[in-house]
Motif scaffolding. Structure first.
Motif, mmCIF file in Angstrom:
data_model
loop_
_atom_site.group_PDB
_atom_site.id
_atom_site.type_symbol
_atom_site.label_atom_id
_atom_site.label_comp_id
_atom_site.label_asym_id
_atom_site.label_seq_id
_atom_site.Cartn_x
_atom_site.Cartn_y
_atom_site.Cartn_z
ATOM 1 N N THR A 339 10.473 4.829 28.222
ATOM 2 C CA THR A 339 11.643 4.633 29.075
ATOM 3 C C THR A 339 11.666 5.596 30.254
ATOM 4 O OG1 THR A 339 12.873 3.967 27.134
ATOM 5 C CG2 THR A 339 14.150 4.461 29.076
ATOM 6 N N TYR A 340 11.293 6.839 30.005
ATOM 7 C CA TYR A 340 11.548 7.857 31.020
ATOM 8 C C TYR A 340 10.342 8.189 31.864
ATOM 9 C CZ TYR A 340 15.701 8.699 28.288
ATOM 10 O OH TYR A 340 16.869 8.554 27.628
ATOM 11 N N TYR A 350 13.297 24.721 34.196
ATOM 12 C CA TYR A 350 14.730 24.702 34.476
ATOM 13 C C TYR A 350 15.485 24.178 33.261
ATOM 14 C CZ TYR A 350 19.116 23.302 36.729
ATOM 15 O OH TYR A 350 20.438 23.144 37.053
ATOM 16 N N VAL A 355 19.302 25.035 30.660
ATOM 17 C CA VAL A 355 20.099 24.079 29.897
ATOM 18 C C VAL A 355 19.980 24.352 28.400
ATOM 19 C CG1 VAL A 355 20.526 21.658 29.400
ATOM 20 C CG2 VAL A 355 19.819 22.335 31.689
ATOM 21 N N TYR C 11 26.441 21.922 38.266
ATOM 22 C CA TYR C 11 25.497 21.990 37.146
ATOM 23 C C TYR C 11 25.939 21.050 36.022
ATOM 24 C CZ TYR C 11 23.528 24.071 32.872
ATOM 25 O OH TYR C 11 22.929 24.270 31.669
ATOM 26 N N THR C 14 25.377 17.492 36.966
ATOM 27 C CA THR C 14 23.961 17.107 36.864
ATOM 28 C C THR C 14 23.600 16.803 35.429
ATOM 29 O OG1 THR C 14 23.537 18.606 38.680
ATOM 30 C CG2 THR C 14 21.638 17.815 37.468
ATOM 31 N N VAL C 15 23.984 17.700 34.537
ATOM 32 C CA VAL C 15 23.642 17.513 33.134
ATOM 33 C C VAL C 15 24.275 16.213 32.626
ATOM 34 C CG1 VAL C 15 23.919 18.435 30.820
ATOM 35 C CG2 VAL C 15 23.321 19.952 32.687
ATOM 36 N N ARG C 17 25.199 13.571 34.405
ATOM 37 C CA ARG C 17 24.503 12.429 34.998
ATOM 38 C C ARG C 17 23.193 12.173 34.277
ATOM 39 N NH1 ARG C 17 25.476 14.064 40.231
ATOM 40 N NH2 ARG C 17 23.350 14.861 40.371
ATOM 41 N N ALA C 18 22.484 13.257 33.992
ATOM 42 C CA ALA C 18 21.195 13.104 33.319
ATOM 43 C C ALA C 18 21.388 12.435 31.972
ATOM 44 C CB ALA C 18 20.525 14.463 33.153
ATOM 45 N N SER C 21 22.569 8.674 32.572
ATOM 46 C CA SER C 21 21.561 7.770 33.131
ATOM 47 C C SER C 21 20.418 7.571 32.150
ATOM 48 C CB SER C 21 21.036 8.304 34.463
ATOM 49 O OG SER C 21 20.348 9.514 34.268
ATOM 50 N N CYS C 22 20.071 8.624 31.420
ATOM 51 C CA CYS C 22 18.970 8.480 30.466
ATOM 52 C C CYS C 22 19.385 7.572 29.309
ATOM 53 C CB CYS C 22 18.529 9.835 29.950
ATOM 54 S SG CYS C 22 17.612 10.765 31.184
ATOM 55 N N THR D 190 18.833 0.544 36.717
ATOM 56 C CA THR D 190 19.249 1.286 35.531
ATOM 57 C C THR D 190 18.060 2.035 34.949
ATOM 58 O OG1 THR D 190 20.580 -0.643 35.121
ATOM 59 C CG2 THR D 190 20.578 1.045 33.419
ATOM 60 N N ASP D 194 18.205 4.993 39.185
ATOM 61 C CA ASP D 194 19.329 5.893 38.936
ATOM 62 C C ASP D 194 19.025 6.946 37.884
ATOM 63 O OD1 ASP D 194 20.768 4.496 40.754
ATOM 64 O OD2 ASP D 194 21.641 3.137 39.294
ATOM 65 N N ASN D 195 17.852 6.827 37.289
ATOM 66 C CA ASN D 195 17.526 7.795 36.247
ATOM 67 C C ASN D 195 17.455 9.195 36.846
ATOM 68 O OD1 ASN D 195 15.716 9.484 34.554
ATOM 69 N ND2 ASN D 195 15.744 7.659 33.292
ATOM 70 N N GLU D 196 18.176 10.108 36.230
ATOM 71 C CA GLU D 196 18.291 11.441 36.820
ATOM 72 C C GLU D 196 16.933 12.144 36.903
ATOM 73 O OE1 GLU D 196 20.986 12.296 38.201
ATOM 74 O OE2 GLU D 196 20.611 14.382 38.701
ATOM 75 N N ILE D 197 16.097 11.913 35.909
ATOM 76 C CA ILE D 197 14.768 12.544 35.963
ATOM 77 C C ILE D 197 14.016 12.052 37.195
ATOM 78 C CG2 ILE D 197 12.578 12.825 34.765
ATOM 79 C CD1 ILE D 197 13.979 12.277 32.154
ATOM 80 N N ARG D 200 15.493 13.395 40.376
ATOM 81 C CA ARG D 200 15.095 14.794 40.588
ATOM 82 C C ARG D 200 13.643 14.903 41.037
ATOM 83 N NH1 ARG D 200 18.809 19.028 40.346
ATOM 84 N NH2 ARG D 200 20.520 17.593 40.620
#
Lengths: 374, 158, 176, 373
Positions: A339-340, A350, A355, C11, C14-15, C17-18, C21-22, D190, D194-197, D200
């Motif tokens: 998926t990613y 980071y 995190v 911050y 962002t977290v 959203r991540a 979205s994931c 989707t 829009d995936n944040e990874i 980035r």
């Protein structure tokens, strides 16, 4: 009550020898333990191979279906024997060592990597009784052996004498070393909650009412968040997407195993799945109640029934629970992979430092307070 | 802006630059003095009413008796374009580079040099771009004869 | 202080959203995991090739007037035609197409005045030897030659029925 | 101790065989650890002397060769070449043929952008978008099957018209595909956009400011990603584009800075939607009439010259053709968009990470067949 797999093996050997009229007790103890350990390790090795084979198939099958295609489906039912076919093919492949590689280190590296990946299996409990060695510092042992893998990978990257391999090795070094911190912090969360580092005791502690006695709900929300930190860090440790930078094929060709082929490549491949399994099983043990079934009383007399009550059945049910949980978590890893996209090398640090480490620390503090108060 | 108006601005501001203005072809073109190509290019780029900010292509043409360097310029703002030509000698074709005025010209000039052998003086990095460095000759010249083999690899058709 | 606070908010965003979205992305792949694959299991199932596919040529010797237009129009000169005799006595002795060179551009078929050359829906063109790439249409059985090219393949897809193209483009085109 | 360690910049060859150089592109990287200090692209591995071939074959015969320039957008190349020759020889093309060409070109643009979507995702490390992109591309390719009988090198346009008329079944298949594309487009976003990874990885990477983009002669989505609304279809309207309603999509810096890799990617995604829109309009407004006009078999073009610009998926595709009265062009210069777009690589891929170079290269979306010609 026999404690571990080695005890069971000892018991089996003893019975077998008694049947042919030999007294096992007269064999020196060191030899006895050694023999039992050897057999247990061989069993574990077999298990690792089976898991790797199965997931090698599952990975491709799941990937296929997620990508709207078939996946392997020709060899055997559902293509299950595909991996066997592949294994045969890869065994007869030419084993190439680049001319300019450091031959000794090049050969040693996959062995080290596999050792690092395999060693934690020794302490992974499958049920209350089925564990090779019931170390009191089990978690610590499992985590520390992951460091061996780093050495092996750097070695592989350097000895290949390929710039891309070197990048892969260095990336992995940075990645794995940084991810041991949040991993350790997340483990500490559990350690604080249960007060043990022994994996078997940690699971026994989670016995009780439905899933709410599992660690993820016991120390809610600390262990719950801790689980995510642990799982993500473990994902990074096992070099899986989105953290597969060391072997990022679109960037650095194949990273540290660019130059490897044939059997040596298979060893890397095996260790990857072994590490994945270790991470999943540890997550299951630490947070998801190990061999306890999610529905107690009815089916879950897995852990709760005593050895005397039904040793074989209880062990089997416990094992089924444990393997089921681990396999589900491994499936999630596959799911992530297909998926990613991959994160970048600075983002991985980071994510770790900004995190997961804060998250781990918060979880640890929260769990400590929680443990003190209750 | 129409080609005629551009032409008027050109001859008004840069007298003696334009050798010929041809409108009979499908696309009109200007033949400019090859020594003054930089001047013309810079003028076209900077003149407020023209603003030819984008260089589309630099092309070399082997006319047999001479070479031509062709420049296609366009203005994103006004939407008009021009085609400039410079006539070069066939023996030693050479023209000043405009790659500092139009960075886009860099690779185009290299390609023209590679395939036609037109030398762009002052080019920062005038190497072959498409062909190997040790290739002999310039294939797009009309008198080019393809070599029989290259490094032992036969060039003969199947 | 406020800049630090806003940085912290950023911050957090962002977290968040991540995470969101994931998670949404996981849904897409999960949906596909349980939907049917779209691929065809070649070679068990053969692709559906429409009429008018530009594959191997079909050629009717009888109708050929030996005008050599196909040979001339071919951009890569993969068609070789040899004629013996003159006038009414002309006889075709060689008609070869080298498929190692052929671009499958259909120009030869379009230019053919008697429509004796056209492209069929045969698509499996792989062969092991370069010599096999040349199909000699003047020989008795060009189909046999083709079948030799694909020894592993048991049943070739049904060959398009031998028929002239509906109309030659020159006839069909009308002046506006 | 850290000072005493020997550090050095190393030169790494990325390519000519590398998983993400889009063919046989070789980039020489000067790296300082993971940091890339300098990138030198080396091209020419796929050089097939197309311009020389053009001088050796006739106008009609060169058409199939144009398929192989940007082999992911054959129909667009055909369109450009046909227009150039028709302009030189002053051939009138039937209206229906013009619309059909535009239909083919726009379908091909979708296919090309879909492939770009897939490979860009793959370069970011996500495999699945690649397959989804290919799945929809496969539908388009099947449509081309029916339309012209080929799957990659279409050779659909002919000088003076198109090869074949659009059958009602094909039109229906196209409509079905367009409807499906609308649904899939959301899914794509989707999964990847829009995936944040992914964001980035691509936002604020490889920023090309508008003035730099213009100076380097960039065109197509790369230029529009930098916020310059320049599209040949609008700037120099050709074919039936003036009659169609569509927008020029530009990068707005939604996720980062204007002109970053994500913007270039996003422009392509938006263009897919615009092309879907155009295809619908073409299908609705397709005029009746012949699809070919009679062109002499040996097409002799009077001495003339023209520079014809069309908007290919990767930018401005220009054919500068000089004719000399024979049936072969005297000179044919192909202004390939990827060639110009790639020339900026050395300028923008500096002081970034190795992974960024890949993303920048992917966002420029070069096709080596076109770069090397």
């Amino acid at each position: 009550m026999p404690g571990t797999l080695t005890d069971i093996i000892n018991f089996v050997i003893q019975t077998a020898l008694a049947l042919v009229g030999l007294d096992y007790a007269r064999v020196p103890e060191m030899l006895r333990i050694g023999a039992a350990m050897l057999i247990a390790c061989a069993a574990m090795l077999g298990y690792v191979a089976v898991v790797a084979l199965f997931f090698g198939w599952a990975e491709r099958r799941v990937a296929g279906r997620m990508q709207a295609r078939q996946g392997p489906n020709i060899v055997g039912p559902f293509g299950l024997l595909q991996l066997i076919a592949d294994a045969v093919k890869i065994l007869v492949k030419e084993d190439i060592i680049p001319q300019t590689a450091h031959r000794f280190l090049f050969r040693l590296a996959p062995i080290l990597v596999f050792m690092g990946a395999f060693a934690p299996f020794v302490v992974l409990p499958f049920s209350e009784t089925l564990v090779v060695s019931n170390l009191s510092l089990g978690v610590y042992y499992a985590l520390s052996f992951a460091a061996l893998e780093v050495v092996g990978v750097i070695m592989a990257g350097w000895a290949s004498n390929n710039k891309w391999s070197l990048y892969g090795g260095m990336r992995l070094a940075a990645q794995m070393m940084s991810y041991e911190i949040p991993m350790g912090l997340a483990v500490l969360t559990v350690a604080v909650l249960s007060g043990h580092l022994n994996l078997r005791t940690i699971v026994l502690d989670q016995q009780g009412h439905w899933i709410f006695s599992w660690n993820i709900f016991r120390g809610f929300p600390w262990a719950f968040l801790g689980m995510f930190a642990f799982y993500l860090a473990g994902l990074a440790g096992s070099k899986r997407t989105p953290f597969d930078l060391p072997e990022a094929e679109s960037e650095i060709v194949a990273g540290y195993h660019t130059e490897y082929s044939g059997m040596r490549f298979v060893i890397f491949y095996l260790s990857e799945y072994a590490t994945m399994y270790v991470v999943s099983a540890l997550t299951a043990v630490l947070f998801l109640g190990g061999w306890h079934a999610p529905i107690p009383r009815v089916l879950a007399w897995g852990g709760e029934v005593h050895w005397e009550a039904g040793p074989v059945l209880s062990a089997l049910i416990g094992m089924a629970n444990m393997i089921g949980k681990s396999f589900f978590l491994m499936f999630v890893m596959l799911w992530f992979r297909w998926t990613y996209p991959r994160v970048r090398v600075d983002q991985i640090v980071y994510l770790c430092m900004k995190v997961l480490v804060p998250l781990g620390i918060i979880c640890l503090i929260g769990a400590s307070v929680w443990a003190l108060v209750l | 802006m129409e080609a005629k108006e551009i032409h008027e601005i050109l001859i008004q501001h840069l007298p003696g630059c334009v050798r010929e203005f041809r409108t009979t072809t499908a696309d009109p073109f200007w033949v400019v003095e090859s020594e003054r190509i930089r001047e013309v290019a810079a003028f076209l780029k900077d003149h407020p009413a023209l603003q030819f900010d984008m260089l589309q292509a630099v092309t070399g043409v082997d006319r047999g008796e001479c070479f031509e360097a062709v420049y296609h310029l366009t203005s994103l703002r006004f939407g008009h374009s021009v085609t400039l030509k410079a006539v070069l000698s066939h023996e030693a074709p050479s023209i000043a580079t405009i790659s500092d005025i139009y960075p886009a010209a860099n690779w185009h000039e290299r390609e023209t040099y590679d395939l036609l052998g037109i030398v762009f003086t002052g080019h920062p990095d005038l190497r072959r771009i498409l062909l190997p460095d040790d290739w002999e000759g310039h294939p797009l010249r009309k008198d080019y004869v393809a070599p029989e083999s290259y490094h032992g690899i036969s060039n003969a058709p199947d | 202080m406020s800049s630090q606070a806003s940085a912290l908010v950023r911050y957090g965003q962002t977290v968040w959203r991540a995470v969101v979205s994931c998670t949404l992305g996981l849904g897409v792949t999960l949906k596909h995991l349980f939907s049917r694959p779209v691929t065809v299991e070649y070679p068990k199932a053969l692709p559906d090739v429409p009429e008018g596919w530009r594959g191997w040529h079909a050629y009717e010797t009888d109708r050929c007037t030996m005008c050599r237009l196909c040979e001339q129009v071919c951009p890569v000169q993969c068609i070789r035609l040899e004629v013996e005799g003159k006038g009414k006595e002309r006889k075709l002795v060689r008609y070869e197409i080298h498929y190692g060179l052929c671009l499958f551009c259909n120009l030869c078929a379009e230019v053919c005045p008697t429509a004796c050359l056209w492209m069929t829906a045969d698509w499996d063109l792989a062969c092991y030897r370069r010599a096999d790439c040349t199909i000699r249409f003047h020989e008795t059985n060009p189909d046999e030659q083709r079948k030799r090219l694909w020894p592993g393949m048991k049943d070739l897809p049904a060959r398009a029925p031998k028929k002239p193209r509906e109309t030659a483009p020159a006839e069909k085109a009308q002046n506006p | 101790m850290v000072q005493s360690l020997k550090t050095d910049e190393i030169l790494v060859n990325m390519g000519p065989q590398h998983p993400s150089t889009h063919g046989v592109l070789r980039c020489l990287l000067k790296t300082d650890g993971e940091w890339v200090r300098e990138v030198w692209p080396y091209i020419g591995y796929l050089h097939r002397c197309k311009e020389k071939i053009a001088e050796k074959v006739s106008y009609i015969q060169f058409m199939p060769y144009t398929d192989r320039l940007d082999y992911l957008a054959s129909a667009n190349n055909n369109l450009g070449w046909a227009m150039a020759v028709e302009r030189l020889a002053a051939i009138e093309v039937p209206e229906r043929a013009v619309w059909l060409r535009v239909l083919a070109a726009e379908l091909n643009r979708i296919a090309s952008h879909l492939l770009s979507y897939g490979t860009f995702g793959m370069e970011a490390g996500a495999f699945t978008p690649f397959f989804y992109g290919f799945r929809e591309r496969e539908t388009i390719v099947s449509i081309f099957d029916q339309l012209c009988g080929a799957r990659l090198t279409y050779h659909y346009a002919r000088i003076g018209g198109v090869m074949r008329d659009l059958s009602p079944e094909t039109a229906k298949a196209i409509r079905r595909f367009l409807d499906e594309m609308d649904r899939r487009w959301v899914e794509y976003n989707t999964l990847l956009s829009d995936n944040e990874i992914f964001v980035r990885r691509t936002a604020n990477v490889g920023i090309i400011p508008a003035d730099l983009a213009i100076a380097y002669g960039l065109t197509g989505p790369v230029l529009r990603g930098s916020g310059v609304a320049h599209d040949i279809r609008k700037a120099v309207p050709y074919a039936c584009y003036p009659k169609l309603d569509f927008q020029v999509c530009i990068g707005q810096g939604l996720k980062g800075t204007v002109g970053d890799s994500w913007d270039r990617y996003w422009v392509r995604m938006l263009e897919i939607r615009e092309s879907v829109k155009i295809c619908r309009q073409v299908l609705d407004g397709l005029p009746e009439g012949p699809y070919q006009t009679k062109v002499p078999r040996i097409l002799k073009v009077p001495a003339n010259e023209a520079y014809v610009r069309t908007e290919a998926p990767r930018g401005e595709l220009g054919f500068y053709v000089i004719s000399d009265g024979t049936d072969k062009p005297w000179r044919c210069r192909i202004r390939a968009p990827s060639f110009c777009n790639l020339s900026i690589l050395n300028r923008i891929a500096r002081n970034c990470l190795v992974a960024d170079v890949i993303m920048i290269l992917g966002s420029i979306d070069v096709v080596m067949g076109e770069v090397d010609r």
